[in-house]
Design an enzyme around this catalytic site. Structure first.
Site, PDB file in Angstrom:
ATOM      1  N   PHE A 133       4.062  -8.363  -9.001  1.00  0.00           N
ATOM      2  CA  PHE A 133       5.212  -9.155  -8.557  1.00  0.00           C
ATOM      3  C   PHE A 133       5.764  -9.889  -9.769  1.00  0.00           C
ATOM      4  O   PHE A 133       5.006 -10.252 -10.686  1.00  0.00           O
ATOM      5  CB  PHE A 133       4.812 -10.147  -7.471  1.00  0.00           C
ATOM      6  CG  PHE A 133       4.699  -9.543  -6.095  1.00  0.00           C
ATOM      7  CD1 PHE A 133       5.610  -9.882  -5.093  1.00  0.00           C
ATOM      8  CD2 PHE A 133       3.696  -8.644  -5.787  1.00  0.00           C
ATOM      9  CE1 PHE A 133       5.512  -9.332  -3.829  1.00  0.00           C
ATOM     10  CE2 PHE A 133       3.589  -8.088  -4.520  1.00  0.00           C
ATOM     11  CZ  PHE A 133       4.508  -8.433  -3.537  1.00  0.00           C
ATOM     12  N   ARG A 136       2.177   8.127   6.887  1.00  0.00           N
ATOM     13  CA  ARG A 136       2.454   8.114   8.314  1.00  0.00           C
ATOM     14  C   ARG A 136       3.942   7.892   8.590  1.00  0.00           C
ATOM     15  O   ARG A 136       4.676   7.384   7.749  1.00  0.00           O
ATOM     16  CB  ARG A 136       1.656   7.001   9.011  1.00  0.00           C
ATOM     17  CG  ARG A 136       0.165   7.218   9.010  1.00  0.00           C
ATOM     18  CD  ARG A 136      -0.564   6.036   9.625  1.00  0.00           C
ATOM     19  NE  ARG A 136      -0.407   4.813   8.836  1.00  0.00           N
ATOM     20  CZ  ARG A 136      -0.735   3.601   9.261  1.00  0.00           C
ATOM     21  NH1 ARG A 136      -1.217   3.449  10.483  1.00  0.00           N
ATOM     22  NH2 ARG A 136      -0.583   2.556   8.499  1.00  0.00           N
ATOM     23  N   ALA A 195      -3.814   1.513  12.977  1.00  0.00           N
ATOM     24  CA  ALA A 195      -5.072   1.471  12.227  1.00  0.00           C
ATOM     25  C   ALA A 195      -6.081   0.507  12.819  1.00  0.00           C
ATOM     26  O   ALA A 195      -7.265   0.594  12.505  1.00  0.00           O
ATOM     27  CB  ALA A 195      -4.800   1.098  10.773  1.00  0.00           C
ATOM     28  N   PHE A 253      -3.790  -0.638   6.954  1.00  0.00           N
ATOM     29  CA  PHE A 253      -4.403  -1.954   6.805  1.00  0.00           C
ATOM     30  C   PHE A 253      -5.421  -1.974   5.656  1.00  0.00           C
ATOM     31  O   PHE A 253      -5.320  -1.194   4.714  1.00  0.00           O
ATOM     32  CB  PHE A 253      -5.014  -2.431   8.115  1.00  0.00           C
ATOM     33  CG  PHE A 253      -4.002  -2.706   9.190  1.00  0.00           C
ATOM     34  CD1 PHE A 253      -2.821  -3.389   8.899  1.00  0.00           C
ATOM     35  CD2 PHE A 253      -4.184  -2.277  10.491  1.00  0.00           C
ATOM     36  CE1 PHE A 253      -1.874  -3.650   9.876  1.00  0.00           C
ATOM     37  CE2 PHE A 253      -3.244  -2.534  11.471  1.00  0.00           C
ATOM     38  CZ  PHE A 253      -2.099  -3.224  11.169  1.00  0.00           C
ATOM     39  N   TRP A 264       7.108  -0.710  -8.308  1.00  0.00           N
ATOM     40  CA  TRP A 264       8.161  -1.272  -7.458  1.00  0.00           C
ATOM     41  C   TRP A 264       9.438  -1.465  -8.266  1.00  0.00           C
ATOM     42  O   TRP A 264      10.538  -1.144  -7.812  1.00  0.00           O
ATOM     43  CB  TRP A 264       7.704  -2.600  -6.850  1.00  0.00           C
ATOM     44  CG  TRP A 264       8.673  -3.165  -5.843  1.00  0.00           C
ATOM     45  CD1 TRP A 264       8.659  -2.961  -4.489  1.00  0.00           C
ATOM     46  CD2 TRP A 264       9.805  -4.014  -6.098  1.00  0.00           C
ATOM     47  NE1 TRP A 264       9.708  -3.618  -3.896  1.00  0.00           N
ATOM     48  CE2 TRP A 264      10.431  -4.285  -4.860  1.00  0.00           C
ATOM     49  CE3 TRP A 264      10.338  -4.583  -7.255  1.00  0.00           C
ATOM     50  CZ2 TRP A 264      11.556  -5.084  -4.747  1.00  0.00           C
ATOM     51  CZ3 TRP A 264      11.471  -5.379  -7.145  1.00  0.00           C
ATOM     52  CH2 TRP A 264      12.072  -5.622  -5.900  1.00  0.00           C
ATOM     53  N   THR A 276       4.002   1.523  -0.850  1.00  0.00           N
ATOM     54  CA  THR A 276       4.751   1.533  -2.102  1.00  0.00           C
ATOM     55  C   THR A 276       3.893   2.100  -3.232  1.00  0.00           C
ATOM     56  O   THR A 276       4.364   2.900  -4.054  1.00  0.00           O
ATOM     57  CB  THR A 276       5.205   0.101  -2.458  1.00  0.00           C
ATOM     58  OG1 THR A 276       5.921  -0.443  -1.353  1.00  0.00           O
ATOM     59  CG2 THR A 276       6.085   0.090  -3.681  1.00  0.00           C
ATOM     60  N   LYS A 323       0.823  -1.217   0.000  1.00  0.00           N
ATOM     61  CA  LYS A 323       0.000   0.000   0.000  1.00  0.00           C
ATOM     62  C   LYS A 323       0.857   1.267   0.000  1.00  0.00           C
ATOM     63  O   LYS A 323       0.635   2.185  -0.796  1.00  0.00           O
ATOM     64  CB  LYS A 323      -0.933  -0.044   1.215  1.00  0.00           C
ATOM     65  CG  LYS A 323      -1.987   1.026   1.238  1.00  0.00           C
ATOM     66  CD  LYS A 323      -3.049   0.736   2.257  1.00  0.00           C
ATOM     67  CE  LYS A 323      -2.543   0.730   3.680  1.00  0.00           C
ATOM     68  NZ  LYS A 323      -1.889  -0.429   4.176  1.00  0.00           N
ATOM     69  N   LYS A 332       7.945  -5.730  10.594  1.00  0.00           N
ATOM     70  CA  LYS A 332       7.928  -5.014   9.324  1.00  0.00           C
ATOM     71  C   LYS A 332       9.327  -4.699   8.802  1.00  0.00           C
ATOM     72  O   LYS A 332       9.606  -4.811   7.620  1.00  0.00           O
ATOM     73  CB  LYS A 332       7.140  -3.709   9.470  1.00  0.00           C
ATOM     74  CG  LYS A 332       5.643  -3.922   9.644  1.00  0.00           C
ATOM     75  CD  LYS A 332       4.902  -2.613   9.764  1.00  0.00           C
ATOM     76  CE  LYS A 332       4.810  -1.902   8.433  1.00  0.00           C
ATOM     77  NZ  LYS A 332       3.929  -0.720   8.503  1.00  0.00           N
TER      78      LYS A 332
END
Length: 558
Positions: A383, A96, A275, A303, A411, A75, A73, A107
């Site tokens: 991906f 954030r 969240a 989230f 990405w 990214t 998200k 993470k």
């Protein structure tokens, strides 16, 4: 094929002086408080001077329920901001700040990934400009002043059994969830059972992210309920006389942080409430400032859309007078396969049937976002192992839901890989198609607000709340808090309160375990199922791999 790690890519970034980034948004050098060469705070005076200007278009990035396969998200938020700038739009992003707890826990970082990152990545994921430390200090100053007031005679007649204000620490530490303080005799005060929350769960964090300016900040801090008397009447932060000193500690933290993407586009990184136990959005002051300075602002909510987007719409937009023009819903082929029953170890294998089976989760989120009157477009975060047939299956499904899905390769390719999405999002935002409205009105009863979210967002059949909880909600209504929105605290992994119930479950119940009044932040927290306000570290925390290499560079953040 081997790929560079996020930190390797970030380290190769060709950053520009932060004054140049500010100039892109018309921020004079004198209104930037630099922290080194590549980050700065924006002055409160400059922010106040922008208030009469026209707002740009607001784009919210949200996602399906998170899975171990990853969604991307942040990214996508960063990539879309870069993509909009690449097609000639004046755009900024708002995200954030990272919490140290999750960074050292699971993470390992929260600044985007690949070639869609915000830099300086290492500093953003660690101490940054010290905002979270200021919030921790302000919160714990209030804690200390409460205990000190009791020690010196308890003039306010605080019932020591009903002190509801814990302490906080920006770290995952399960040993501090439940503890006893003030042991050791008379000199150390009165022993009582209490505990610690993580800093991002602090009401001070939520307040800072919803406050409009320093005056509003101090008023909200003063409104915090910290304890109760024996007659159950509340004790407020202003009764303890801590609100002024807390505001002093938070004065600089209240100013938004300006940094840049890998492509040298402006990014505001400010605030970071959880969240699932708070409202999960960056600060109102950062978002509203960005909207005055850019034609398009891309922001995210934590989230899945059932938590982050719902709270963005029902809490942040309601409080700040915001209205999103378009929503981007992030999904991945890998996550669809996991929702379709494929094990993480088998995600590399093509499985179109599993993709189709797992799309129900995506469909539910599309329907939910549309219920707010906002157009939604799905971003398929690409991906390298995704097959054309799998991507086509997602696109076909989304089209059947009356929306559209666009493959995004930011990405790997930065803005070049997301131009199609940027072009479409700009078209939707400019079309005026959004007819945004929150799901419920202020004048509904609190239990009715809970039921609206439970039934319309989670698709629960019923809300299970015992008499004690319903009586508490009625008491708050009688005390003048009935107009507040509700902030649902539940697992992020499912529409239900069972984290293992993936897809789009129906026929379940929503058990309400407890309710908490965040009078300063201005919402009622509704705790559903097992939610920890102080997380623990996993069996193998990310901290084990974070270290300095021989060149003095940080390794292990990703």
């Amino acid at each position: 094929m081997s790929f560079k790690t996020d930190i390797e890519i970030a380290r190769e970034a060709k950053k520009r002086p932060i004054q140049e980034i500010g100039a892109k948004l018309g921020i004079p050098e004198a209104d930037l408080l630099p922290f080194g060469h590549d980050k700065a705070k924006v002055s409160a005076e400059f922010i106040a001077a922008q208030r009469g200007k026209k707002d740009g278009k607001l784009i919210l990035v949200t996602a399906i329920n998170p899975t171990p396969a990853g969604e991307g998200k942040t990214t996508t938020t960063v990539g879309l901001g870069d993509g909009l700038n690449a097609i000639g739009k004046k755009a900024a992003i708002c995200i954030r700040e990272a919490s140290l707890g999750p960074c050292f826990g699971m993470k390992g970082g929260a600044a985007g990934g690949g070639y869609a990152q915000v830099v300086p990545m290492e500093e953003m994921n660690l101490h940054f400009t010290g905002d979270f430390h200021a919030i921790t200090s302000a919160h714990n100053l209030l804690s200390a002043m409460i205990d000190n007031h009791i020690y010196w005679g308890n003039e306010l007649e605080i019932d020591e059994r009903r002190v509801v204000w814990k302490r906080v620490l920006d770290m995952n530490d399960r040993a501090l969830r439940d503890c006893v303080t003030s042991l050791g005799g008379v000199a150390n005060g009165f022993p009582r059972q209490t505990g610690f929350d993580i800093t991002v769960a602090s009401e001070v964090m939520a307040i800072l992210c919803l406050a409009l300016d320093l005056d509003d900040l101090q008023k909200r801090l003063g409104d915090i309920i910290v304890a109760y008397r024996r007659d159950r009447s509340p004790i407020y932060c202003r009764d303890i006389k801590a609100d002024g000193a807390m505001t002093v500690l938070l004065q600089q933290a209240m100013q938004p942080n300006l940094v840049q993407t890998l492509e040298n586009n402006p990014a505001f990184v400010h605030g970071g409430p959880f969240a699932n136990i708070a409202h999960g959005c960056n600060s109102v002051v950062a978002t509203t400032t960005a909207l005055k300075l850019a034609d398009y602002v891309v922001t995210e909510a934590g989230f899945g859309a059932d938590l982050g987007a719902e709270k963005f719409m029902n809490i942040k937009c309601r409080k700040a007078g915001l209205a999103p023009d378009c929503v981007v819903l992030v999904a991945t082929v890998r996550a669809m396969k996991m929702n379709g029953g494929v094990a993480k170890a088998d995600l590399a294998e093509e499985n179109v049937d599993a993709v189709k089976a797992g799309c129900s989760n995506l469909g539910r989120h599309i329907e939910n976002v549309k219920s707010f009157g906002v157009p939604v477009v799905v971003g398929i975060n690409h991906f390298s192992g995704d097959s054309e047939a799998e991507v086509a299956a997602v696109k076909t499904y989304v089209e059947a839901q009356g929306s559209e899905a666009i493959l995004c390769k930011h990405w790997a390719h930065g803005s070049e890989g997301i131009k199609e999405m940027a072009t479409r999002v700009a078209e939707i935002a400019d079309s005026g198609a959004s007819q945004f409205a929150p799901l419920y009105s202020d004048d509904l009863r609190l239990i009715e607000k809970i039921e609206v979210i439970a039934k319309r967002i989670y698709r629960a059949d019923e809300v299970l709340a015992d008499k004690k909880i319903r009586d508490q909600l009625r008491q708050w209504e009688e005390a003048g808090y009935g107009h507040l929105p509700v902030c649902m605290a539940k697992t992020q992994y499912s529409f239900s309160t069972d984290p293992n119930l993936r897809g789009a479950p129906v026929g379940h119940s929503l058990p309400v375990r407890e309710v908490r009044l965040s009078a300063g932040a201005g919402f009622v927290v509704v705790v559903c199922g097992e939610i920890m306000t102080m997380p623990g570290l996993p069996r193998v925390p990310s901290a084990e791999a974070i270290m300095l290499n021989d060149a003095g560079e940080i390794e292990g953040l990703f």
